[in-house]
Design a protein around this motif. Structure first.
Motif, PDB file in Angstrom:
ATOM      1  N   GLU A 116       0.832  -1.215   0.000  1.00  0.00           N
ATOM      2  CA  GLU A 116       0.000   0.000   0.000  1.00  0.00           C
ATOM      3  C   GLU A 116       0.864   1.261   0.000  1.00  0.00           C
ATOM      4  OE1 GLU A 116      -3.006  -0.010  -0.637  1.00  0.00           O
ATOM      5  OE2 GLU A 116      -3.793  -1.969  -0.039  1.00  0.00           O
ATOM      6  N   GLN A 117       1.982   1.218   0.724  1.00  0.00           N
ATOM      7  CA  GLN A 117       2.872   2.378   0.671  1.00  0.00           C
ATOM      8  C   GLN A 117       3.444   2.537  -0.732  1.00  0.00           C
ATOM      9  OE1 GLN A 117       6.772   4.367   2.872  1.00  0.00           O
ATOM     10  NE2 GLN A 117       6.064   2.371   3.558  1.00  0.00           N
ATOM     11  N   GLY A 118       3.792   1.396  -1.367  1.00  0.00           N
ATOM     12  CA  GLY A 118       4.253   1.454  -2.751  1.00  0.00           C
ATOM     13  C   GLY A 118       3.179   2.002  -3.669  1.00  0.00           C
ATOM     14  N   ALA A 119       1.922   1.592  -3.442  1.00  0.00           N
ATOM     15  CA  ALA A 119       0.813   2.088  -4.260  1.00  0.00           C
ATOM     16  C   ALA A 119       0.634   3.586  -4.082  1.00  0.00           C
ATOM     17  CB  ALA A 119      -0.470   1.349  -3.884  1.00  0.00           C
ATOM     18  N   MET A 120       0.819   4.080  -2.867  1.00  0.00           N
ATOM     19  CA  MET A 120       0.695   5.516  -2.609  1.00  0.00           C
ATOM     20  C   MET A 120       1.753   6.288  -3.395  1.00  0.00           C
ATOM     21  SD  MET A 120       0.702   7.450   1.099  1.00  0.00           S
ATOM     22  CE  MET A 120       2.267   6.723   1.600  1.00  0.00           C
ATOM     23  N   VAL A 121       2.982   5.781  -3.384  1.00  0.00           N
ATOM     24  CA  VAL A 121       4.063   6.454  -4.115  1.00  0.00           C
ATOM     25  C   VAL A 121       3.808   6.386  -5.618  1.00  0.00           C
ATOM     26  CG1 VAL A 121       6.532   6.388  -4.631  1.00  0.00           C
ATOM     27  CG2 VAL A 121       5.747   6.069  -2.281  1.00  0.00           C
ATOM     28  N   CYS A 122       3.366   5.214  -6.113  1.00  0.00           N
ATOM     29  CA  CYS A 122       3.092   5.079  -7.549  1.00  0.00           C
ATOM     30  C   CYS A 122       1.943   5.989  -7.979  1.00  0.00           C
ATOM     31  CB  CYS A 122       2.761   3.623  -7.882  1.00  0.00           C
ATOM     32  SG  CYS A 122       4.203   2.535  -7.899  1.00  0.00           S
ATOM     33  N   ALA A 123       0.896   6.095  -7.160  1.00  0.00           N
ATOM     34  CA  ALA A 123      -0.222   6.980  -7.493  1.00  0.00           C
ATOM     35  C   ALA A 123       0.248   8.431  -7.549  1.00  0.00           C
ATOM     36  CB  ALA A 123      -1.351   6.818  -6.478  1.00  0.00           C
ATOM     37  N   ALA A 124       1.158   8.793  -6.631  1.00  0.00           N
ATOM     38  CA  ALA A 124       1.713  10.153  -6.657  1.00  0.00           C
ATOM     39  C   ALA A 124       2.536  10.373  -7.923  1.00  0.00           C
ATOM     40  CB  ALA A 124       2.567  10.390  -5.413  1.00  0.00           C
ATOM     41  N   VAL A 143      -4.183   8.594  -4.209  1.00  0.00           N
ATOM     42  CA  VAL A 143      -3.111   8.813  -3.237  1.00  0.00           C
ATOM     43  C   VAL A 143      -3.696   8.800  -1.829  1.00  0.00           C
ATOM     44  CG1 VAL A 143      -1.358  10.424  -2.399  1.00  0.00           C
ATOM     45  CG2 VAL A 143      -1.653  10.095  -4.849  1.00  0.00           C
ATOM     46  N   MET A 144      -4.837   9.462  -1.650  1.00  0.00           N
ATOM     47  CA  MET A 144      -5.485   9.499  -0.335  1.00  0.00           C
ATOM     48  C   MET A 144      -5.982   8.115   0.055  1.00  0.00           C
ATOM     49  SD  MET A 144      -6.170  11.375   2.205  1.00  0.00           S
ATOM     50  CE  MET A 144      -6.628  10.441   3.655  1.00  0.00           C
ATOM     51  N   ASP A 145      -6.545   7.374  -0.915  1.00  0.00           N
ATOM     52  CA  ASP A 145      -6.997   6.005  -0.629  1.00  0.00           C
ATOM     53  C   ASP A 145      -5.843   5.154  -0.108  1.00  0.00           C
ATOM     54  OD1 ASP A 145      -9.543   6.618  -1.517  1.00  0.00           O
ATOM     55  OD2 ASP A 145      -9.293   5.648  -3.482  1.00  0.00           O
ATOM     56  N   GLU A 146      -4.712   5.203  -0.803  1.00  0.00           N
ATOM     57  CA  GLU A 146      -3.586   4.348  -0.442  1.00  0.00           C
ATOM     58  C   GLU A 146      -2.996   4.765   0.904  1.00  0.00           C
ATOM     59  OE1 GLU A 146      -3.690   1.949  -2.154  1.00  0.00           O
ATOM     60  OE2 GLU A 146      -3.828   2.358  -4.308  1.00  0.00           O
ATOM     61  N   ALA A 147      -3.004   6.061   1.189  1.00  0.00           N
ATOM     62  CA  ALA A 147      -2.543   6.519   2.505  1.00  0.00           C
ATOM     63  C   ALA A 147      -3.426   5.936   3.602  1.00  0.00           C
ATOM     64  CB  ALA A 147      -2.560   8.052   2.559  1.00  0.00           C
TER      65      ALA A 147
END
Length: 377
Positions: A116-124, A143-147
């Protein structure tokens, strides 16, 4: 308690730095929700609106007061553990078996957290690099979802299990490849299709088999968000890949093949068995021989294969790779139906909880009225 004190093994440097490449792209073509632009992008703006409407607070929507037994957090059946039936299992006490269940759940949810942290960075990165403003708008909601997801998995591991595992080497490798690539579509392909697709299948299998209410809530609500994320990746990549040359499509198919092998091999949980003193070679052998893990690994591609086919990556080499992995027929799965079911399950959990809370409030009011009537009498 600091997170580092909860890791089973030293995760190394607390900061993982991946050199970033590629351009930050701005768009002056302003869109607004409800606008019909005639290019089919209104679907993405509608998804953006849905992303805004469906935001939620993990502190409030999830009932964190629910108790969790850290030595059986998921209700894992013994038969699903790769050590079951081995000479090591025969020597384990009930306490040892409980400790193993704790480690296995910690390992699974730790990989969810790191993913999920990786997904947050990728979404950003998608917000930064994608050329279209409507895609940037939706990515910002993701980004907010993954955070939120990282927050929730982190809290579950800290408060309910009390143990974390470092990121698996294969997940780390795929994230590294995804983030290092300068092409704007690669974070979509690596994260939205491969990592998110695999995570969705893993979440779903645990959600549908666990009898423990807290992890069921967490997984159902996270999956409701992830259904939107996969839909987003499909929309953006399907449109983009229609414009690519055969050579460019083959490059992306090679990336998918390598990523699928990495994801498949990440799921053995060998690190857990090593922590119980089992030599690596034996741990790998037990994982490979486990019928449950073989089924689990196969079913994990139920979300990836139809998505890859849908976005237009379906060359002969990729098809053969899926034949070799035994998952080719999953290309005909109804991905839209699976996503709809994911959303409906979360809505049903909400309805059940609201109904239960309403009954409790009615009971409290009735009790107060009866108590007052008794005093008056």
């Amino acid at each position: 308690m600091p997170t580092f004190d909860l890791y089973t093994t030293d995760p190394g440097d607390p900061h993982w730095q991946v050199p970033a490449t590629g351009a930050a792209r701005f768009s002056w073509e302003a869109m607004f929700v409800g606008q019909k632009n005639g290019s089919g992008r209104d679907r993405l703006l509608a998804l953006y609106q849905k992303g805004k409407d469906k935001q939620w607070d993990g502190q409030k929507r999830i009932d964190w007061n629910l108790e969790v037994d850290p030595h059986d957090p998921l209700g894992t059946p013994d038969e699903s553990i790769s050590l079951y039936g081995t000479r090591y299992w025969a020597k384990f006490t009930e306490k040892d078996k409980g400790e193993l269940r704790k480690h296995l759940a910690s390992w699974q949810f730790s990989q969810f957290l790191h993913g999920e942290q990786g997904a947050m960075v990728c979404a950003a990165r998608i917000v930064e690099s994608v050329p279209d403003l409507d895609a940037k708008l939706y990515s910002a909601t993701q980004v907010m979802d993954e955070a939120r997801h990282a927050e929730i998995y982190g809290r579950f591991l800290h408060e309910k299990i009390g143990m974390l595992y470092p990121i698996n080497d294969n997940l780390r490798s795929l994230l590294d490849d995804t983030l290092r690539d300068s092409r704007w579509d690669m974070p979509y392909l690596g994260m939205q299709v491969l990592i998110e697709g695999l995570a969705l299948a893993a979440f779903g299998m645990i959600r549908d088999t666990t009898d423990k209410p807290l992890p069921k809530q967490i997984l159902a609500y996270v999956m409701q968000d992830e259904a939107r994320h996969v839909a987003f990746g499909r929309m953006a990549l399907r449109d983009h890949y229609r414009q690519l040359s055969d050579a460019e499509l083959r490059e992306r198919e090679e990336f998918v093949i390598e990523g699928c092998h990495l994801m498949r091999d990440r799921l053995r949980g060998v690190e857990v068995l090593e922590n119980f003193g089992i030599p690596t070679a034996e741990a790998e052998e037990y994982a490979e021989r486990s019928e449950f893990l073989a089924l689990f690994r196969r079913l994990l591609f139920s979300r990836i294969v139809p998505c890859v086919k849908d976005i237009g990556l379906w060359g002969k080499r990729l098809q053969q790779a899926y034949v070799d992995m035994g998952v080719f027929e999953m290309g005909d799965s109804n991905l839209d139906l699976l996503m709809t079911q994911d959303e409906e399950i979360a809505d049903r959990l909400d309805a059940e909880r609201f109904e239960r809370e309403e009954r409790e409030r009615v009971a409290e009011v009735t009790e107060a009225i009866e108590e007052g009537a008794t005093h008056l009498a």
